[in-house]
Design a protein around this motif. Structure first.
Motif, PDB file in Angstrom:
ATOM      1  N   VAL A 787      -6.989 -26.215  28.932  1.00  0.00           N
ATOM      2  CA  VAL A 787      -7.845 -25.720  30.006  1.00  0.00           C
ATOM      3  C   VAL A 787      -7.715 -26.649  31.207  1.00  0.00           C
ATOM      4  CG1 VAL A 787     -10.201 -25.153  30.695  1.00  0.00           C
ATOM      5  CG2 VAL A 787      -9.457 -24.706  28.356  1.00  0.00           C
ATOM      6  N   VAL A 788      -7.674 -26.062  32.388  1.00  0.00           N
ATOM      7  CA  VAL A 788      -7.633 -26.857  33.611  1.00  0.00           C
ATOM      8  C   VAL A 788      -8.940 -27.645  33.741  1.00  0.00           C
ATOM      9  CG1 VAL A 788      -7.447 -26.776  36.120  1.00  0.00           C
ATOM     10  CG2 VAL A 788      -6.119 -25.185  34.718  1.00  0.00           C
ATOM     11  N   ALA A 789      -8.840 -28.924  34.099  1.00  0.00           N
ATOM     12  CA  ALA A 789     -10.022 -29.775  34.218  1.00  0.00           C
ATOM     13  C   ALA A 789     -10.979 -29.205  35.266  1.00  0.00           C
ATOM     14  CB  ALA A 789      -9.614 -31.193  34.588  1.00  0.00           C
ATOM     15  N   SER A 790     -12.270 -29.358  34.994  1.00  0.00           N
ATOM     16  CA  SER A 790     -13.296 -28.870  35.918  1.00  0.00           C
ATOM     17  C   SER A 790     -13.653 -29.973  36.906  1.00  0.00           C
ATOM     18  CB  SER A 790     -14.533 -28.444  35.128  1.00  0.00           C
ATOM     19  OG  SER A 790     -15.571 -28.065  35.995  1.00  0.00           O
ATOM     20  N   PRO A 791     -13.514 -29.720  38.211  1.00  0.00           N
ATOM     21  CA  PRO A 791     -13.810 -30.767  39.199  1.00  0.00           C
ATOM     22  C   PRO A 791     -15.304 -30.808  39.540  1.00  0.00           C
ATOM     23  CG  PRO A 791     -13.012 -28.832  40.323  1.00  0.00           C
ATOM     24  CD  PRO A 791     -12.996 -28.495  38.850  1.00  0.00           C
ATOM     25  N   LEU A 792     -15.695 -31.901  40.183  1.00  0.00           N
ATOM     26  CA  LEU A 792     -17.030 -31.974  40.777  1.00  0.00           C
ATOM     27  C   LEU A 792     -17.001 -31.177  42.080  1.00  0.00           C
ATOM     28  CD1 LEU A 792     -18.165 -35.677  40.279  1.00  0.00           C
ATOM     29  CD2 LEU A 792     -19.480 -33.658  39.651  1.00  0.00           C
ATOM     30  N   ARG A 793     -17.829 -30.131  42.172  1.00  0.00           N
ATOM     31  CA  ARG A 793     -17.774 -29.255  43.335  1.00  0.00           C
ATOM     32  C   ARG A 793     -18.870 -29.544  44.354  1.00  0.00           C
ATOM     33  NH1 ARG A 793     -16.338 -25.193  39.192  1.00  0.00           N
ATOM     34  NH2 ARG A 793     -14.148 -24.647  39.507  1.00  0.00           N
ATOM     35  N   GLY A 794     -19.999 -30.092  43.940  1.00  0.00           N
ATOM     36  CA  GLY A 794     -21.047 -30.415  44.890  1.00  0.00           C
ATOM     37  C   GLY A 794     -21.567 -29.184  45.612  1.00  0.00           C
ATOM     38  N   HIS A 795     -21.318 -29.126  46.922  1.00  0.00           N
ATOM     39  CA  HIS A 795     -21.859 -28.058  47.760  1.00  0.00           C
ATOM     40  C   HIS A 795     -20.908 -26.872  47.897  1.00  0.00           C
ATOM     41  CE1 HIS A 795     -24.645 -26.442  50.667  1.00  0.00           C
ATOM     42  NE2 HIS A 795     -23.733 -26.392  51.622  1.00  0.00           N
ATOM     43  N   SER A 796     -19.742 -26.941  47.313  1.00  0.00           N
ATOM     44  CA  SER A 796     -18.700 -25.944  47.568  1.00  0.00           C
ATOM     45  C   SER A 796     -18.371 -25.137  46.316  1.00  0.00           C
ATOM     46  CB  SER A 796     -17.434 -26.637  48.088  1.00  0.00           C
ATOM     47  OG  SER A 796     -17.698 -27.424  49.224  1.00  0.00           O
ATOM     48  N   ASP A 797     -17.625 -24.051  46.531  1.00  0.00           N
ATOM     49  CA  ASP A 797     -16.971 -23.275  45.468  1.00  0.00           C
ATOM     50  C   ASP A 797     -17.945 -22.786  44.405  1.00  0.00           C
ATOM     51  OD1 ASP A 797     -14.548 -23.795  46.756  1.00  0.00           O
ATOM     52  OD2 ASP A 797     -14.241 -25.648  45.635  1.00  0.00           O
ATOM     53  N   TYR A 798     -19.098 -22.297  44.824  1.00  0.00           N
ATOM     54  CA  TYR A 798     -20.009 -21.686  43.855  1.00  0.00           C
ATOM     55  C   TYR A 798     -19.404 -20.427  43.239  1.00  0.00           C
ATOM     56  CZ  TYR A 798     -24.120 -24.606  44.765  1.00  0.00           C
ATOM     57  OH  TYR A 798     -25.009 -25.663  44.833  1.00  0.00           O
ATOM     58  N   TYR A 799     -18.549 -19.725  43.997  1.00  0.00           N
ATOM     59  CA  TYR A 799     -17.964 -18.487  43.486  1.00  0.00           C
ATOM     60  C   TYR A 799     -17.100 -18.745  42.258  1.00  0.00           C
ATOM     61  CZ  TYR A 799     -18.673 -17.751  48.526  1.00  0.00           C
ATOM     62  OH  TYR A 799     -19.180 -17.727  49.807  1.00  0.00           O
ATOM     63  N   ASP A 800     -16.525 -19.945  42.139  1.00  0.00           N
ATOM     64  CA  ASP A 800     -15.575 -20.215  41.071  1.00  0.00           C
ATOM     65  C   ASP A 800     -16.242 -20.503  39.732  1.00  0.00           C
ATOM     66  OD1 ASP A 800     -13.521 -19.900  42.890  1.00  0.00           O
ATOM     67  OD2 ASP A 800     -13.439 -22.036  43.392  1.00  0.00           O
ATOM     68  N   ASP A 801     -17.548 -20.691  39.726  1.00  0.00           N
ATOM     69  CA  ASP A 801     -18.244 -20.944  38.468  1.00  0.00           C
ATOM     70  C   ASP A 801     -18.491 -19.616  37.755  1.00  0.00           C
ATOM     71  OD1 ASP A 801     -20.327 -21.519  36.488  1.00  0.00           O
ATOM     72  OD2 ASP A 801     -20.448 -23.475  37.473  1.00  0.00           O
ATOM     73  N   PRO A 802     -18.048 -19.455  36.504  1.00  0.00           N
ATOM     74  CA  PRO A 802     -18.251 -18.173  35.800  1.00  0.00           C
ATOM     75  C   PRO A 802     -19.719 -17.771  35.695  1.00  0.00           C
ATOM     76  CG  PRO A 802     -16.677 -19.550  34.625  1.00  0.00           C
ATOM     77  CD  PRO A 802     -17.278 -20.409  35.694  1.00  0.00           C
ATOM     78  N   VAL A 803     -20.633 -18.733  35.668  1.00  0.00           N
ATOM     79  CA  VAL A 803     -22.047 -18.390  35.578  1.00  0.00           C
ATOM     80  C   VAL A 803     -22.503 -17.664  36.837  1.00  0.00           C
ATOM     81  CG1 VAL A 803     -24.376 -19.341  35.242  1.00  0.00           C
ATOM     82  CG2 VAL A 803     -22.429 -20.346  34.030  1.00  0.00           C
ATOM     83  N   PHE A 804     -21.848 -17.926  37.965  1.00  0.00           N
ATOM     84  CA  PHE A 804     -22.214 -17.255  39.207  1.00  0.00           C
ATOM     85  C   PHE A 804     -22.045 -15.744  39.074  1.00  0.00           C
ATOM     86  CE2 PHE A 804     -21.134 -15.503  43.364  1.00  0.00           C
ATOM     87  CZ  PHE A 804     -22.199 -15.944  44.128  1.00  0.00           C
TER      88      PHE A 804
END
Length: 833
Positions: A787-804
């Motif tokens: 699996v590709v490592a999950s980065p720290l996103r902070g304020h960005s890229d909410y769309y990329d989280d599957p829970v979104f």
């Protein structure tokens, strides 16, 4: 599209996220809007929600409102005006008196800018430099052989350009002409749901014309003062006083328009504007004709032109007095029924700075305006000669208000850096480190003071060494205790396993730093406190000079002597350098914005924050985009729900976009309550608004609605307004946030409910509390080779989280339930899916 379809309408935040990144598609298709407000749709196949329902994703890109070209970026130099306009919306409620005070303060700040420009061109360059043979030969040789009257005409160019720029910038707008017949505010303060609130065109032009008129009056009065210059065969004082009297009439007319803030239908502000232009031309013509042959061959210093000292002192004293009056008005507002209601709200929504946010913001704006005007005058003097406080010393005479202002900014330039370390340490809850940093700042301040005293040199170096030692200890303490036990335990609970494994410390540190967002206002409060004290000091001194008949034109000997001392001169030079550096950085930033798209985004962030609200306190600020963005988004939602038959329209707002979405829903809600007028002309028909409101849901993420906007603008976005929207939407509004987000946070935390997991996958889940969902960041901590490592996103890229995606599915399901009820006041609207 049909009733089973879902459209997620994404609205970006302050960074102006490109639609390609919002949609995950390099070639999105435009579907509506124009060049500055665009709606685009992903061209690739429709994404499916977890419940199997198809979803179409659209993006509303409004970033071009604030990042389109260099001319908009150059607004940065006029940022004090924009900040002052923001103060109007921080008031606790309706107060015509407080609003009038803010508008008057805005008029004074405009006068400061124009007066400083006229002072630099007329007094410093034309009179004192070009009027002296030595200075003219060294700096302004092109004036050789010119009569003094011709020089006065050239001196009109800089203030004339400033007045023209103010008028032209104030005309810029993104709004269309209002549709329909309903253009009267529903309340005295307006509201996000009031269509007329977003169209301030009947009011703003009056303020703009009044500011232009006041600027012309100030410059005209300064030219009238020039008529009193000591010279052979000068005109009688009656001519000068007549010109001053006419200027006072024009200025009084402008002040009346600003105080009353009437609609264009009630006051002919265009007549005021053109009358002021005619007055300025008459004053310049009289001064030029009367002083055409003033001798300009003086070898030493010349007597300064009359009037400049009085005008600059009057503006400085007026700014100080208006801030004091504004403080009193805010005290009354805080004790009013509305103020008490806001102050006893949940502490998470309680107004910032104990309800005095308007005073804090106005103090910051005034501090910047005083610094910018004083820095301009000081830099011009430093370019052509040495600044001195009176004509009895060698050098160019600089108004004591500018000398004092530059010196006070020098104090600010020393004090603010000394406050940063302890305040920032306190913001991240490092109390012990903050105390150590505070002691180090005291030692550093003592070292600065010892430098200007006859104390032995070892005392100065001892203070320097002590300050360095204390700062080193504070830094080590911050580094060793940067995470905190409670924060680390929370991270371990989110990612079960060994507490000392790689990544836990980094996540915990990021969360602790992000928690400082709840105390960002401490730093701005420190700036406001320091700036307010300095403005009060400079204004008090100016007021004392105006009250003393013998000190209106020349400083008292004691003040003149002190301003000539080494500490005062060094503080003034430091202050002017700091202000000049700030202005230069802003100008360079504006130029780079034209050349560099990434820099354009940085400038856009600034304007996204200050240009959302209509121009009601100061007309010379960036063209507000809030009304256009809100109206466009509302129209698109109605179009999708009503004309395209979409079953669920989910407004998806990130950061500042969440505010645009809330404003759009407020506007839609209010339009659904208002019956159609007899002529049928209106923005949205009531039936369309009612139908759309049944089919609209909301997802906010990375939002500042609770911790910032509801506290900074409690009357417009306070807890009561958010609770009302929450009651209307129910499960159709969810908020998403991360603990690592330095800008976004929880919004719907009332009432308190037990936490539960919201899963998109056994390993991918968030924590739900009420309608707030906290995403884990990163999504997982332990590495997985497949699996590709999950980065720290902070304020960005909410769309990329599957829970979104799961959250959007829940909102869409809530919108499309068999029976949907919308409560609007005492009216309940029900209908099928």
């Amino acid at each position: 599209m049909g009733p089973e379809d879902v459209v997620e309408l994404r609205v970006h935040g302050v960074s102006g996220t490109p639609p390609e990144a919002m949609l995950g598609d390099p070639f999105p298709t435009p579907v509506a809007g124009d060049d500055v407000a665009r709606f685009l749709r992903a061209g690739k196949p429709v994404r499916a929600l977890s419940n199997g329902r198809p979803r179409t994703v659209e993006a509303f890109h409004w970033g071009r409102f604030t990042s389109g070209g260099a001319s908009r970026a150059l607004w940065l130099v006029l940022i004090p005006f924009a900040i002052l306009n923001l103060a109007r919306y921080a008031l606790l409620g309706a107060s015509r008196f407080a609003e009038a005070v803010l508008r008057l303060l805005g008029l004074v700040l405009t006068g400061m800018l124009v007066a400083a420009t006229a002072y630099a061109s007329l007094e410093l360059l034309v009179r004192q430099c070009a009027g002296t043979a030595t200075c003219r030969a060294e700096r302004l040789g092109f004036f050789d052989g010119w009569p003094f009257g011709a020089m006065l005409l050239v001196g009109l160019v800089p203030p004339g350009l400033v007045i023209t720029v103010l008028w032209w910038f104030g005309r810029q707008t993104f709004l269309y002409e209002p549709k329909g017949t309903h253009h009267v505010w529903e309340t005295r303060t307006g509201s996000l749901g009031d269509y007329a609130f977003w169209h301030t065109s009947p009011r703003t032009p009056v303020l703009r014309d009044a500011h232009v008129a006041a600027a012309c009056a100030v410059v005209g009065v300064l030219y009238a003062g020039a008529l009193r210059t000591e010279q052979p065969d000068r005109p009688a004082d009656a001519l000068s006083w007549a010109v001053v009297g006419l200027g006072a009439v024009v200025l009084g007319w402008a002040v009346g328009c600003v105080v009353m803030s009437p609609d264009r239908r009630e006051v002919n502000s265009r007549a005021l504007k053109w009358a002021s232009v005619v007055y300025l031309l008459l004053a310049v013509g009289a001064a030029t004709a009367s002083l055409w042959r003033v001798p300009v061959e003086a070898s030493g210093s010349v007597t300064p032109l009359a009037g400049f000292e009085v005008v600059t002192n009057t503006l400085s004293a007026s700014a100080m007095l208006l801030l004091v009056v504004l403080l009193g008005a805010c005290v009354r507002l805080r004790r009013s029924a509305r103020g008490v209601e806001l102050m006893v709200a949940d502490k998470r929504f309680r107004p910032l700075w104990h309800g005095y946010a308007a005073v804090v913001i106005a103090a910051v704006a005034t501090t910047l305006a005083v610094g910018f005007s004083g820095g301009l005058a000081y830099r011009v003097v430093d370019w052509v000669g040495d600044p001195v406080p009176d004509a009895g010393r060698p050098g160019l005479v600089l108004s004591t208000s500018y000398l004092v202002g530059a010196g006070l900014w020098g104090v600010l330039a020393i004090a603010f850096p000394l406050l940063v370390a302890p305040v920032v340490a306190a913001m991240v809850r490092q109390v012990s480190s903050a105390l150590v940093f505070a002691a180090g700042s005291v030692a550093a301040a003592a070292a600065v003071a010892l430098r200007w005293t006859p104390a032995p040199g070892w005392a100065f170096w001892a203070a320097v060494v002590l300050a360095g030692l204390l700062y080193a200890i504070g830094t080590v303490s911050c580094t060793r205790h940067a995470i905190g036990v409670a924060v680390r335990e929370g991270v371990v609970a989110d990612y079960p396993g060994r507490p000392d494994r790689p990544g836990v410390g980094k996540v915990a540190l990021t969360q602790r730093l992000a928690s400082a967002k709840y105390r960002y206002h401490w730093l701005l409060g420190a700036v406001a406190l320091l700036g307010g004290v300095l403005v009060a000091a400079g204004g008090g001194l100016a007021l004392a000079r105006l009250a003393h008949p013998g000190r209106r034109d020349a400083p008292p000997p004691g003040l003149a002597d002190w301003l000539s001392t080494v500490p005062a001169r060094e503080l003034g030079a430091l202050g002017s350098l700091v202000v000049s550096g700030v202005v230069l950085v802003l100008l360079l930033l504006g130029v780079r914005t034209w050349q560099n798209p990434r820099m354009r985004t940085v400038v856009g962030i600034v304007w996204d924050l200050v240009a959302f609200w209509p121009r009601l306190a100061h007309p010379i600020c960036p063209p507000p985009y809030g009304g256009r963005a809100t109206i466009e988004l509302t129209s698109r939602a109605v179009r999708l729900a009503g004309h395209h038959g979409v079953g669920a329209v989910v407004l998806s707002g990130h950061s500042q976009g969440s505010v645009v979405c809330v404003a759009a829903l407020s506007l839609l809600r209010r339009e659904s309550e208002r019956p159609d007028p007899a002529d049928g002309e209106r923005y949205i028909r009531q039936a369309d608004a009612v139908a759309a409101l049944r089919r609209v849901g909301l997802v906010t993420y990375g939002s500042q609605l609770q911790w910032a906007y509801s506290r900074l603008f409690p009357h417009y976005l306070g807890h009561a307004e958010l609770a009302r929207l929450h009651d209307d939407l129910g499960d159709r509004w969810w908020n998403v946030h991360r603990l690592t987000d330095p800008l976004g946070g929880p919004v719907q935390v009332w009432p308190e409910t037990a936490e539960e997991r919201l899963s998109a996958d056994p390993k991918l889940w968030g924590v739900r509390c009420g309608n707030d969902v906290r995403l884990r960041d990163p999504e997982f901590l332990d590495p997985d080779p497949d699996v590709v490592a999950s980065p720290l996103r902070g304020h960005s890229d909410y769309y990329d989280d599957p829970v979104f995606d799961e959250v959007v599915a829940r909102v869409a399901d809530a919108v499309a339930r068999p029976r949907t009820s919308v409560v609007i006041g005492d009216l309940s609207l029900s209908g099928g899916s």
